[in-house]
Design a protein around this motif. Sequence first.
Motif, PDB file in Angstrom:
ATOM      1  N   ILE A  17      -3.121  34.890  47.700  1.00  0.00           N
ATOM      2  CA  ILE A  17      -3.825  34.558  48.934  1.00  0.00           C
ATOM      3  C   ILE A  17      -4.599  33.248  48.768  1.00  0.00           C
ATOM      4  CG2 ILE A  17      -5.688  35.249  50.488  1.00  0.00           C
ATOM      5  CD1 ILE A  17      -4.777  38.169  50.030  1.00  0.00           C
ATOM      6  N   TYR A  18      -5.311  33.104  47.642  1.00  0.00           N
ATOM      7  CA  TYR A  18      -6.078  31.864  47.424  1.00  0.00           C
ATOM      8  C   TYR A  18      -5.147  30.649  47.388  1.00  0.00           C
ATOM      9  CZ  TYR A  18     -10.459  34.311  46.420  1.00  0.00           C
ATOM     10  OH  TYR A  18     -11.599  35.065  46.513  1.00  0.00           O
ATOM     11  N   TYR A  19      -3.974  30.801  46.742  1.00  0.00           N
ATOM     12  CA  TYR A  19      -3.032  29.682  46.677  1.00  0.00           C
ATOM     13  C   TYR A  19      -2.585  29.288  48.079  1.00  0.00           C
ATOM     14  CZ  TYR A  19       1.329  27.170  46.106  1.00  0.00           C
ATOM     15  OH  TYR A  19       2.334  26.253  46.226  1.00  0.00           O
ATOM     16  N   ARG A  20      -2.254  30.272  48.892  1.00  0.00           N
ATOM     17  CA  ARG A  20      -1.802  29.982  50.258  1.00  0.00           C
ATOM     18  C   ARG A  20      -2.911  29.365  51.102  1.00  0.00           C
ATOM     19  NH1 ARG A  20       1.595  35.623  51.222  1.00  0.00           N
ATOM     20  NH2 ARG A  20       3.357  35.081  49.861  1.00  0.00           N
ATOM     21  N   MET A  21      -4.151  29.652  50.750  1.00  0.00           N
ATOM     22  CA  MET A  21      -5.295  29.043  51.444  1.00  0.00           C
ATOM     23  C   MET A  21      -5.587  27.632  50.947  1.00  0.00           C
ATOM     24  SD  MET A  21      -7.853  32.354  51.510  1.00  0.00           S
ATOM     25  CE  MET A  21      -9.265  31.360  52.027  1.00  0.00           C
ATOM     26  N   GLY A  22      -4.897  27.218  49.884  1.00  0.00           N
ATOM     27  CA  GLY A  22      -5.132  25.890  49.321  1.00  0.00           C
ATOM     28  C   GLY A  22      -6.297  25.822  48.354  1.00  0.00           C
ATOM     29  N   ASP A  23      -6.778  26.968  47.917  1.00  0.00           N
ATOM     30  CA  ASP A  23      -7.904  27.017  46.984  1.00  0.00           C
ATOM     31  C   ASP A  23      -7.347  27.109  45.568  1.00  0.00           C
ATOM     32  OD1 ASP A  23     -10.162  27.536  45.457  1.00  0.00           O
ATOM     33  OD2 ASP A  23     -11.063  28.873  46.943  1.00  0.00           O
ATOM     34  N   ALA A  24      -7.054  25.953  44.956  1.00  0.00           N
ATOM     35  CA  ALA A  24      -6.417  25.928  43.645  1.00  0.00           C
ATOM     36  C   ALA A  24      -7.299  26.556  42.568  1.00  0.00           C
ATOM     37  CB  ALA A  24      -6.070  24.497  43.262  1.00  0.00           C
ATOM     38  N   ALA A  25      -8.612  26.288  42.618  1.00  0.00           N
ATOM     39  CA  ALA A  25      -9.512  26.794  41.575  1.00  0.00           C
ATOM     40  C   ALA A  25      -9.543  28.319  41.566  1.00  0.00           C
ATOM     41  CB  ALA A  25     -10.910  26.231  41.789  1.00  0.00           C
ATOM     42  N   ALA A  26      -9.661  28.914  42.748  1.00  0.00           N
ATOM     43  CA  ALA A  26      -9.700  30.379  42.815  1.00  0.00           C
ATOM     44  C   ALA A  26      -8.362  30.983  42.425  1.00  0.00           C
ATOM     45  CB  ALA A  26     -10.095  30.818  44.229  1.00  0.00           C
ATOM     46  N   ALA A  27      -7.259  30.337  42.839  1.00  0.00           N
ATOM     47  CA  ALA A  27      -5.934  30.833  42.477  1.00  0.00           C
ATOM     48  C   ALA A  27      -5.739  30.797  40.965  1.00  0.00           C
ATOM     49  CB  ALA A  27      -4.859  30.003  43.181  1.00  0.00           C
ATOM     50  N   LEU A  28      -6.167  29.703  40.324  1.00  0.00           N
ATOM     51  CA  LEU A  28      -6.054  29.596  38.878  1.00  0.00           C
ATOM     52  C   LEU A  28      -6.901  30.652  38.170  1.00  0.00           C
ATOM     53  CD1 LEU A  28      -6.102  25.726  38.357  1.00  0.00           C
ATOM     54  CD2 LEU A  28      -4.279  27.292  37.654  1.00  0.00           C
ATOM     55  N   ARG A  29      -8.088  30.882  38.677  1.00  0.00           N
ATOM     56  CA  ARG A  29      -8.987  31.866  38.067  1.00  0.00           C
ATOM     57  C   ARG A  29      -8.334  33.245  38.057  1.00  0.00           C
ATOM     58  NH1 ARG A  29     -13.230  32.732  42.035  1.00  0.00           N
ATOM     59  NH2 ARG A  29     -11.685  34.228  42.801  1.00  0.00           N
ATOM     60  N   ASP A  30      -7.799  33.645  39.200  1.00  0.00           N
ATOM     61  CA  ASP A  30      -7.206  34.980  39.284  1.00  0.00           C
ATOM     62  C   ASP A  30      -5.900  35.075  38.498  1.00  0.00           C
ATOM     63  OD1 ASP A  30      -9.332  35.681  40.833  1.00  0.00           O
ATOM     64  OD2 ASP A  30      -8.209  35.961  42.697  1.00  0.00           O
ATOM     65  N   ALA A  31      -5.103  33.986  38.504  1.00  0.00           N
ATOM     66  CA  ALA A  31      -3.855  33.990  37.738  1.00  0.00           C
ATOM     67  C   ALA A  31      -4.142  34.108  36.248  1.00  0.00           C
ATOM     68  CB  ALA A  31      -3.056  32.726  38.032  1.00  0.00           C
ATOM     69  N   ARG A  32      -5.157  33.402  35.770  1.00  0.00           N
ATOM     70  CA  ARG A  32      -5.515  33.470  34.346  1.00  0.00           C
ATOM     71  C   ARG A  32      -5.992  34.874  33.970  1.00  0.00           C
ATOM     72  NH1 ARG A  32      -8.606  27.737  34.782  1.00  0.00           N
ATOM     73  NH2 ARG A  32      -6.864  26.372  34.199  1.00  0.00           N
ATOM     74  N   ALA A  33      -6.729  35.493  34.865  1.00  0.00           N
ATOM     75  CA  ALA A  33      -7.200  36.856  34.595  1.00  0.00           C
ATOM     76  C   ALA A  33      -6.016  37.809  34.481  1.00  0.00           C
ATOM     77  CB  ALA A  33      -8.151  37.307  35.703  1.00  0.00           C
ATOM     78  N   ALA A  34      -5.035  37.643  35.368  1.00  0.00           N
ATOM     79  CA  ALA A  34      -3.851  38.503  35.325  1.00  0.00           C
ATOM     80  C   ALA A  34      -3.050  38.257  34.055  1.00  0.00           C
ATOM     81  CB  ALA A  34      -2.983  38.242  36.555  1.00  0.00           C
ATOM     82  N   LEU A  35      -2.939  36.981  33.636  1.00  0.00           N
ATOM     83  CA  LEU A  35      -2.161  36.664  32.433  1.00  0.00           C
ATOM     84  C   LEU A  35      -2.877  37.103  31.163  1.00  0.00           C
ATOM     85  CD1 LEU A  35      -0.867  33.155  33.507  1.00  0.00           C
ATOM     86  CD2 LEU A  35       0.520  35.198  33.116  1.00  0.00           C
ATOM     87  N   LYS A  36      -4.186  37.187  31.218  1.00  0.00           N
ATOM     88  CA  LYS A  36      -4.923  37.698  30.062  1.00  0.00           C
ATOM     89  C   LYS A  36      -4.588  39.163  29.818  1.00  0.00           C
ATOM     90  CE  LYS A  36      -9.587  37.909  28.109  1.00  0.00           C
ATOM     91  NZ  LYS A  36     -11.033  37.610  28.338  1.00  0.00           N
ATOM     92  N   ALA A  37      -4.410  39.878  30.921  1.00  0.00           N
ATOM     93  CA  ALA A  37      -4.055  41.295  30.802  1.00  0.00           C
ATOM     94  C   ALA A  37      -2.568  41.475  30.516  1.00  0.00           C
ATOM     95  CB  ALA A  37      -4.434  42.024  32.093  1.00  0.00           C
ATOM     96  N   GLN A  38      -1.730  40.635  31.162  1.00  0.00           N
ATOM     97  CA  GLN A  38      -0.274  40.720  30.987  1.00  0.00           C
ATOM     98  C   GLN A  38       0.268  39.288  30.810  1.00  0.00           C
ATOM     99  OE1 GLN A  38       1.902  43.317  33.742  1.00  0.00           O
ATOM    100  NE2 GLN A  38      -0.055  44.057  34.518  1.00  0.00           N
ATOM    101  N   PRO A  39       0.391  38.798  29.584  1.00  0.00           N
ATOM    102  CA  PRO A  39       0.744  37.394  29.339  1.00  0.00           C
ATOM    103  C   PRO A  39       2.071  36.941  29.941  1.00  0.00           C
ATOM    104  CG  PRO A  39      -0.117  38.422  27.355  1.00  0.00           C
ATOM    105  CD  PRO A  39       0.068  39.520  28.350  1.00  0.00           C
ATOM    106  N   LYS A  40       2.957  37.877  30.238  1.00  0.00           N
ATOM    107  CA  LYS A  40       4.256  37.490  30.797  1.00  0.00           C
ATOM    108  C   LYS A  40       4.393  37.897  32.266  1.00  0.00           C
ATOM    109  CE  LYS A  40       6.798  37.451  26.448  1.00  0.00           C
ATOM    110  NZ  LYS A  40       8.008  37.910  25.710  1.00  0.00           N
ATOM    111  N   HIS A  41       3.266  38.078  32.914  1.00  0.00           N
ATOM    112  CA  HIS A  41       3.290  38.500  34.326  1.00  0.00           C
ATOM    113  C   HIS A  41       3.945  37.390  35.165  1.00  0.00           C
ATOM    114  CE1 HIS A  41       1.940  39.736  38.298  1.00  0.00           C
ATOM    115  NE2 HIS A  41       1.528  40.888  37.767  1.00  0.00           N
ATOM    116  N   GLU A  42       5.107  37.706  35.736  1.00  0.00           N
ATOM    117  CA  GLU A  42       5.909  36.675  36.406  1.00  0.00           C
ATOM    118  C   GLU A  42       5.197  36.045  37.603  1.00  0.00           C
ATOM    119  OE1 GLU A  42       9.872  36.608  39.156  1.00  0.00           O
ATOM    120  OE2 GLU A  42       9.976  37.833  37.330  1.00  0.00           O
ATOM    121  N   LEU A  43       4.611  36.864  38.442  1.00  0.00           N
ATOM    122  CA  LEU A  43       3.940  36.332  39.633  1.00  0.00           C
ATOM    123  C   LEU A  43       2.736  35.488  39.242  1.00  0.00           C
ATOM    124  CD1 LEU A  43       3.651  36.080  42.675  1.00  0.00           C
ATOM    125  CD2 LEU A  43       2.395  38.266  42.673  1.00  0.00           C
TER     126      LEU A  43
END
Length: 231
Positions: free
Chosen positions: A1-27
């Motif tokens: 949702i943040y990415y689609r809103m154009g909020d790169a910082a928030a999108a990166l924050r949430d993506a990094r959190a997801a990858l910390k839990a699952q390093p190969k999370h495709e989405l």
Amino acid sequence: IYYRMGDAAAALRDARAALKAQPKHELALRIQAKAHYLAGDLAKAEAGLRALLKQVPNDADAMEALAFVLNDLARPDEAMPLLDAVLKGPEPTATAYYLRGALLSAKDQAERARADVDRAIEMDPTDPRFFYLRGDMRFAAGDLTGALEAFRDGLKIAPKDPDLLAAEGVVLLDMQRADEGMKSFDAALAIDPTHRTALLSRARSWQESGETEKMLADLRTALATDPQSAD
């Protein structure tokens, strides 16, 4: 949702959190790479997309996104095979046709480029970038009437796009319709006061009409935006 809103910082924050839990999370990998692109970090966007393609080697969305990154990195020869692969796949996209058309145009393959741009517009007649490219190609071929038509088709979609307005003005100048061209440059500069094409083209018009001080003012503004430019 943040990415689609154009909020790169928030999108990166949430993506990094997801990858910390699952390093190969495709989405999460996909969103992280695209958010880096949105933020202008092309090197990280490339690295992220390549990591994603190691997991899903034939992912058309990732290949197309990587092609755009490589093009922005001035590596069009690497982008082209990715676009070819996307367009040979089961779900070719208008944006892939558009980018391949732009790359082909830069290689002076005008007929193939026109076919790709026409296909992009046929698939999605709502993207002003496609009409800008069509106009640019027609202008390069000396078809001023066709170029003006294409730029104005784009302006119907995005009436405040400074690139389209400036391009319209350039064509009008070449058609000896300077008064109309100046209105286009003024409109572009009202939106983006540092738009180089509008400034330089308006300066040219001032020069032709003998308005030396106005010409110099526009040239100074253009130079201030890019002191290293030789234009």
